[in-house]
Design a protein around this motif. Sequence first.
Motif, mmCIF file in Angstrom:
data_model
loop_
_atom_site.group_PDB
_atom_site.id
_atom_site.type_symbol
_atom_site.label_atom_id
_atom_site.label_comp_id
_atom_site.label_asym_id
_atom_site.label_seq_id
_atom_site.Cartn_x
_atom_site.Cartn_y
_atom_site.Cartn_z
ATOM 1 N N ASP A 84 -29.779 23.326 -33.328
ATOM 2 C CA ASP A 84 -29.841 23.119 -31.885
ATOM 3 C C ASP A 84 -30.291 24.356 -31.111
ATOM 4 N N THR A 132 -28.781 27.209 -30.869
ATOM 5 C CA THR A 132 -27.684 28.086 -30.486
ATOM 6 C C THR A 132 -27.367 29.046 -31.630
ATOM 7 N N ARG A 189 -20.270 32.218 -28.614
ATOM 8 C CA ARG A 189 -21.360 31.242 -28.645
ATOM 9 C C ARG A 189 -22.504 31.753 -27.778
ATOM 10 N N VAL A 248 -25.763 30.044 -26.112
ATOM 11 C CA VAL A 248 -26.359 28.734 -25.848
ATOM 12 C C VAL A 248 -27.548 28.912 -24.901
#
Length: 233
Positions: free
Chosen positions: A75, A77, A101, A103
């Motif tokens: 994705d 990320t 994370r 993103v």
Amino acid sequence: MALYVETVIDAGMDVLWERTQDPARHQSWDLRFTSITYLPRAEGQPQGFRYATRLLPFLWVAGTGVSAGERQRADGTRVSALRFASGHPLSLLAEGSGYWRYVPGPTGIRFLTGYDYRPRWGRFGALADRFVFRPLMGWATAWSFDRLRLWCERGTHPRAALARALGECALRLVLVLAVLFASPVAPFTLAAGVAGLAALLPPLPGTPAARRCRRAPTGSVRAPRLLTTLETS
């Protein structure tokens, strides 16, 4: 009562990854650590590290941990996870774990963290953590995230950002003291009003501020699977 901090950083993914994953760069912007050192590791194993925080000029609290990261995810990320512990008797933090994370988004990279830990010192430690240490850790994390953002977006080195923050705090303090000692009528009341105004006014755009970061998730948050794997390894 797990801690959560989130910000958006308008920078390249590789730049942000390097400044958060390289120990020397990480320790330069994160208030929670004075030094971070990677330990030797075997191929394919999580990365061990040693960290230390200086409480006083000759007093250090140290601990160890392991970390792992995923840079290539379907994705787009990225994520890193760690677990850590300290056996130092003066460390309120006994052990814990957390994650970062990364993103990608239309206005920058959502950089967020979630972490939690177990305090020591029994009931006293639990109370000290709830009312003092945990709020302080949350503030320090958010302030550090904004310090990192200024480094990535504006090129403001963390040392310069700290100097600006200290200078701005000193300026606000001088303003309060000037009002306190110069006003002939009700100086304490007037100084209290000025102090409140000085505390509420937002910092300058180039000065790090914890208030610019989100301190709670907007929806349900799930820790990455990498963290579970790391904790059971």
